[in-house]
Design an enzyme around this catalytic site. Sequence first.
Site, PDB file in Angstrom:
ATOM      1  N   GLY A  27       0.824  -1.196   0.000  1.00  0.00           N
ATOM      2  CA  GLY A  27       0.000   0.000   0.000  1.00  0.00           C
ATOM      3  C   GLY A  27       0.857   1.244   0.000  1.00  0.00           C
ATOM      4  O   GLY A  27       2.081   1.190  -0.123  1.00  0.00           O
ATOM      5  N   ASP A 141     -12.814   7.710   5.946  1.00  0.00           N
ATOM      6  CA  ASP A 141     -12.303   7.111   4.710  1.00  0.00           C
ATOM      7  C   ASP A 141     -13.115   5.866   4.357  1.00  0.00           C
ATOM      8  O   ASP A 141     -12.561   4.809   4.076  1.00  0.00           O
ATOM      9  CB  ASP A 141     -10.820   6.771   4.873  1.00  0.00           C
TER      10      ASP A 141
END
Length: 663
Positions: A27, A141
């Site tokens: 990531g 998020d």
Amino acid sequence: MTSSVADALVGRVIDGRYRILSHLADGGMASVYVALDGRLDREVALKIMRPGLATDDVFVERFRAEARSAARLSHPNVVAVFDQGEDDGEVFLAMELVEGKTLRDVIHEEAPLTAREALAILEPILLALRAAHVAGMIHRDVKPENVIVRRDGEVKVADFGLARAITNQAATSQTGVLLGTVSYLSPEQVERGVADTRSDVYAAGLLLFEMLTGRKAVTGGTPIQIAYNHVHGSIVTPSSVVPGVPAELDDLVAHATALEPEDRFDSAAAFVAALRAVRRGLSADELDRRGTAVVPDPATTSVLPADSSTTQASPAARPRRADLPTAPERHRTRPNEVGRAALAGLPVHDDAPALEHTAAMPIDRRAGRRGRWPLWLAAVLVLVGGAFGGWWFTMGPGGSTVVPAVVGQPISQAVGAMEQASLSVETVEEFSEGKAKGVVLRVEPGAGSELGKESTVRVVVSKGRERYAVPKLVGTRLNGAGAALSPLTLRLGDRAQDWSETVPEGVVISQDPAPGESVRRNTAVSVVVSRGRQPIEVPTVTGAPFDAASAAITKAGLTVRRGEDVNSDAVPAGQVVSQSPDKGTLHRGDAVTVVVSKGPVMVQVPNVVDQPDTAAEKTLTDLGFKVDKQYPFGELFEKKVRAQSLAAGTSVPKGSTISLTIV
């Protein structure tokens, strides 16, 4: 992190506990691995920060914030965080390993979903957000990559790394960089950089739109265009993209994604209540009807811009695999181990189960879900499915188990009992006056409760007696004593005052309990505070014999300083003629000066017999005597001194009177 660097970590043991088994994904901030927790003998997802960021204090703090934020939440629909730490420069986060697919994968493979399927997934998402909101946090998020559908259909919300405590309006940017994924940011996050619970509601509404249509609700050629459309556009109805979507779901999406926050559901709790009401009002046909997305007109888009002259092409009804974003959240899936999701026909309760542990969609079905299979194959599948289902819901992962009685046992023994019962353990520590450290105080849910296998049980473990070492207050000023006690949950008790010759005024002289003594929470610490030096009244000793004067001064706590003795006609010898100071106050040990009398001046008497009276008188007066002249026969004769009252050669005080007999 390159593939070679990532692979190099495989086999390494982190923090003496986590042996890395395989590399899962990379990531933006970290790489994720499957690791074996050697202490509890279970697999976990181990997120390790990229080496380049591990030296950046800001990124490290954000990474650690993910652990602190998620650890505050204990909910079946939240990915659990087990541990966080640093080992030889590797900053890591140990999390629950969730085997399944992200919601992005489910949407890509299955959407448009039926109303029943979409609501079955959205409900546990909202339950997770509700738990966060109740705990005083906002996720900030919410997106498909942060929602994981386990193989047994359990839905989990992940990555609370951007979560923040709820204030009136929590800031969503740091050093000018907007946090969150632009396709799911609320208008207020884009426009003003603030977020609250209604921002999470907005993103959840976009997820519902995407599940019902297979398309993102807000699109654009660039992130700037997408952000612009959030603020200046409006979300089209799902039924305009997929005919047959019930109007009630159009209204649900519209309410959740309203442009102004005050027009939305005020929290995830309100949203989930509305979702349940809508589901109860729909018929089985409406819940299970599967629509097909219409081919979009190039002149239209999922977002209707406020300026009708501004249009943009919407994405195709089914995004290609190459178009899917690669997100760090993919680490929670176990590649090549999961089949495609079976979404249709799953019953959904009108109201949530008691534990709100919603099994949304078991992922067991193969790709051709809409084809008509031959009857013989269907019959075989029914038989096989019945046998498999019987195993799954009894001895298999889909079955239930009972929470064992472990209160009073050591935590290691309790964890073993829970794992034997196919339950996961979340341990929480708290102080106990009656149980030794490491002993189980209680379990939640309690012993005897029936749960689904692999459910998480909260085990509260004793930290031992709550004791705090009393800090040293002696020598500190009184106004700082309370601040020193407060972090230790102690408080300031009685405050007495006393004189001190060595400790300045306002400073603590003594305390009770003594420094270092171990005491309970909220124990009061009493102190004696200095009043400074004690003033002492100067005693009057003038006229007193020196010994008596000295004793009186010493008894008062002062010292005696004797000056030069002086003659005194008025004060007898040995007595104090004067003192300095003669009044007022001094402090202990200060000196009082005394002057002691030597008595009058002594003069030797001369012999003046046979001297003329005038000469004798002058001799005596010059020496300081007083003269008394006696003429017994008058003043007819020669006037010589025939006798004197004080014998010659004797010493008498100056100023004494001498009588002279003159004939």
